[in-house]
Design a protein around this motif. Structure first.
Motif, PDB file in Angstrom:
ATOM      1  N   VAL A 228       0.995  -4.978   3.290  1.00 51.56           N
ATOM      2  CA  VAL A 228       1.575  -6.288   3.017  1.00 51.56           C
ATOM      3  C   VAL A 228       1.971  -6.393   1.555  1.00 51.56           C
ATOM      4  O   VAL A 228       1.479  -5.662   0.693  1.00 51.56           O
TER       5      VAL A 228
ATOM      6  N   ASN B 118       2.829   1.321   3.074  1.00 51.45           N
ATOM      7  CA  ASN B 118       2.728   0.414   4.218  1.00 51.45           C
ATOM      8  C   ASN B 118       1.860  -0.765   3.797  1.00 51.45           C
ATOM      9  O   ASN B 118       1.343  -0.808   2.684  1.00 51.45           O
TER      10      ASN B 118
ATOM     11  N   GLU C  82       4.133  -4.765   7.061  1.00 51.81           N
ATOM     12  CA  GLU C  82       3.900  -5.686   8.168  1.00 51.81           C
ATOM     13  C   GLU C  82       5.029  -6.700   8.308  1.00 51.81           C
ATOM     14  O   GLU C  82       5.129  -7.393   9.322  1.00 51.81           O
TER      15      GLU C  82
ATOM     16  N   SER D  13      -5.941  -4.505   5.015  1.00 57.08           N
ATOM     17  CA  SER D  13      -4.905  -4.392   3.991  1.00 57.08           C
ATOM     18  C   SER D  13      -5.539  -4.268   2.616  1.00 57.08           C
ATOM     19  O   SER D  13      -5.113  -4.902   1.651  1.00 57.08           O
TER      20      SER D  13
END
Length: 722
Positions: free
Chosen positions: A221, A219, A117, A154
């Protein structure tokens, strides 16, 4: 499909099943630079615990600094401004008797992905940055450790998902798993590893605490403890599991003693040119339209080469122990441990010796400008010229050598009397009197292959000649005067230029031989004298015919015998169906010699009639073909010159070529120029077309009762089971 091709195709495959979200990335292929027990991340300066396959900088060793990496002469990856190193464990196959066999592996594909992100703030790896991903001691799925969870979308993910395996099988797509769930894969087993992409700014830590995975591994955070976003690294390694002779009870096992795959791992050490990496990250890693192509990323494209494997081949082993082929046990005292408990690393009582790594450099390539002379030579660089197709650009003389250099080639061409020397395919040298219609171009920015004998010189490329011109060249052509000019210490006198009907009705119809690189009138005369004949004649610059009766017609205009001898451009060796004939002062051969010399014409294998199938090989005849317009008719396979160019009594035959191609598992084979053998699995291509059988009129050097193609004409056979 051959082993190397299958593995290569797998290496170049895109693992789209592993990608989620944006398609912003670049993909870089790498060949092998070193194989052995080396791991400068975990065991710097020491022989490591298990065998790794290493790709990247040529200065790779027991320990590395950023400075000696970037000083490397080359890298085995296609982007030459990346002197990083990438390594993963070697895979073996354990037979039922306990012996272990190395599994074929052509290298690694490395992905740099714009993920996370915070991907708009991706930082370049700092000089000397290094990290590892994976746990070599795992033998079962670790359900204890999860990635950082920020809640919402997330959520944390099992860290063990960093490893995955894809069975590349023609039967269809098979869902990936994080262990070696299936090893019967006819297009290879692909091992995959995701790397941490979050950094806390600290130096390298042996426990890898300086880095962390994103919340979704590939992918998501970064955790607050590791806020700095790095490019997401992802490796693919293809193993030719179906290229091994598998047996019931055998198993695949990694070098760390892991038969499960849970212990697969990878390492990275940064050796990028900092400016290039920074520009590539700014311009390309978040460019969703590039589709992974390096050619669409200008900072990377400027140092991209398709010849990375040739230009930076695998180095000699640093650790002195056998790690390839068939082994009695895993190097490093590793024991095959299936788990599910974690494996324990044993310590060997003895450590093998190591070789010193030469961290020399930086290395400077010799990049001559047009007109620049070679030191101590009269040859000047003329640029590059296209080659290949139906005829050679430089067709006077040729040779090939594993120690080829510019100096080697130019000296050969000068000794043969030719003003032009051209280097191609790293180890090939061609000479000629002119470039014909070929135009030279500036090749200073063109990808070329290094010379096989000097890694700081360029020796052309496939179908591209690096041309050198002898500025001192002054040709003195020998004028042949009928009934006056003599050669070979006066034993042969020139009779003149005669017509030759060709085919099976030669003007000199007894023994013959060909030499595509070194034919001279003197060589032909010696050959025919040795056979006991009274006449010798040269034709087509490279053919020699013998006989006692000349049925050709004398041509008043001797200039029609205008083809320069392949072995000496200062002499003429006949022409197109024109013979330069010499009278030999010796006794006529006996009747038995004449019978022996002429009887072959009655038993010549005309392939469409007699040599339909080659006994014991399974090959059947297809016909006479031209070479391809854009390359060889039987390209993308294997080739062999099955006789020495300079040997008169050579051994090449159709059967020998068939045996060579059968041994390599090819479906098509062909013979050409009386001595050359080619194989592939695709059949005639590159625009090759079938022509009249009379075009394939060269007899085999090893058996004059067989045809072996012709000049740029190839006699092609196909395996019955293809």
């Amino acid at each position: 499909m051959t082993i190397s091709r299958r593995v290569l195709l797998g290496v170049l495959a895109v693992s789209s099943a592993c990608f989620h979200g944006a398609d912003a990335y670049w993909r870089m292929s790498c060949s092998i630079i070193q194989t052995g027990r080396l791991d400068p991340n975990i065991s710097p300066g020491e022989v490591s615990a298990h065998v790794h396959k290493v790709s990247g900088a040529s200065n790779f060793g027991l320990s590395n600094t950023y400075e000696n990496l970037i000083a490397s002469q080359c890298t085995s990856c296609e982007v030459q401004d990346d002197k990083s190193i990438y390594w993963t464990p070697q895979l073996y196959y354990q037979h039922t008797n306990g012996n272990l066999e190395e599994v074929p592996n052509g290298g690694t594909v490395v992905y740099y992905l714009g993920r996370g992100e915070n991907r708009s703030n991706i930082e370049p790896f700092p000089p000397g940055f290094r990290m590892m991903s994976g746990d070599p001691y795992l033998r079962s799925n670790d359900t204890t450790y999860f990635t950082y969870s920020a809640g919402g979308n997330s959520g944390g993910r099992l860290v063990s998902d960093r490893v995955s395996f894809a069975c590349l099988d023609s039967s269809g797509t098979i869902p990936q798993q994080n262990y070696m769930f299936r090893t019967d894969c006819n297009n290879g087993l692909r091992a995959q590893i995701q790397f941490p992409s979050c950094w806390n700014g600290q130096d390298y830590q042996l426990d890898q605490s300086h880095v962390a995975y994103m919340s979704g591994i590939d992918n998501g955070v970064c955790p607050p403890s590791h806020p700095r976003q790095l490019a997401h690294l992802f490796f693919e390694v293809i193993y030719g599991v179906n290229d091994i002779n598998k047996e019931s009870g055998g198993q695949f096992v990694f070098a760390n003693g892991d038969p499960t795959g849970f212990g697969f791992h990878g390492d990275f050490m940064n050796g990028w040119d900092t400016e290039v990496l920074t520009d590539a990250l700014d311009q390309c890693v978040n460019n969703d339209s590039s589709n992974g192509q390096i050619s669409k990323c200008p900072p990377l494209a400027k140092s991209q080469t398709p010849y990375y494997a040739t230009n930076c081949p695998e180095r000699k082993p640093i650790v002195n122990e056998q790690v390839k082929g068939m082994l009695e046990c895993l190097p490093g005292c590793n024991v095959v441990t299936p788990g599910p408990e974690r494996a324990i690393q044993l310590v060997c009582p003895d450590t093998p010796s190591v070789n010193t790594v030469d961290y020399g450099g930086p290395y400077t390539m010799f990049n001559p400008s047009t007109g620049q002379k070679l030191d101590g030579s009269t040859f000047a660089f003329a640029g590059c010229a296209a080659d290949g197709g139906s005829s050679r650009t430089l067709s006077g003389h040729s040779t090939a050598a594993d120690d080829m250099t510019i100096e080697y080639c130019t000296s050969v061409c000068k000794s043969q009397g030719y003003p032009f020397a051209g280097l191609e395919y790293s180890r090939e040298c061609y000479c000629g009197s002119s470039l014909g219609d070929a135009a030279t171009v500036d090749c200073s920015t063109t990808s070329q292959m290094i010379c096989a004998g000097n890694a700081t010189e360029w020796c052309g490329a496939p179908n591209l000649l690096a041309i050198w011109n002898d500025t001192s060249y002054s040709q003195s052509v020998t004028t042949l005067v009928v009934d006056t000019t003599t050669i070979n210490n006066g034993s042969a006198t020139y009779m003149g230029c005669f017509s030759d009907p060709g085919g099976n009705n030669r003007a000199l119809s007894n023994d013959s031989m060909f030499d595509t690189t070194a034919m001279t009138n003197e060589k032909c005369v010696s050959y025919c004298e040795g056979k006991g004949y009274s006449l010798a004649g040269t034709e087509y610059s490279q053919e020699c015919y013998c006989g006692n009766v000349n049925t050709g017609t004398l041509i008043a205009d001797s200039s029609q015998c205008d083809m320069k001898c392949k072995g000496d451009s200062r002499g003429f060796c006949g022409g197109s169906l024109k013979l330069s004939v010499w009278s030999l002062t010796q006794v006529s051969p006996s009747q038995s010699q004449s019978t022996t010399a002429t009887s072959w014409q009655n038993t010549l294998y005309v392939p469409t009639r007699n040599l339909v199938a080659i006994s014991g090989s399974g090959y059947t005849y297809l016909g006479c073909y031209t070479e391809g317009v854009n390359g060889r008719a039987l390209g993308k396979g294997a080739s062999a010159i099955i006789t020495s160019y300079s040997t008169i009594h050579s051994t090449s035959t159709v059967e020998k070529c068939a045996s060579y191609c059968v041994g390599k598992g090819y479906a098509y084979m062909g013979v050409e120029y009386g001595q050359e053998c080619y194989c592939n699995n695709d059949g005639p291509f590159n625009g090759a077309t079938k022509v009249a059988e009379s075009d394939c009129s060269m007899t085999c050097k090893g058996d004059i009762t067989e045809w072996c193609g012709g000049i740029s004409r190839i006699s092609i056979y196909k395996a019955s089971n293809a």
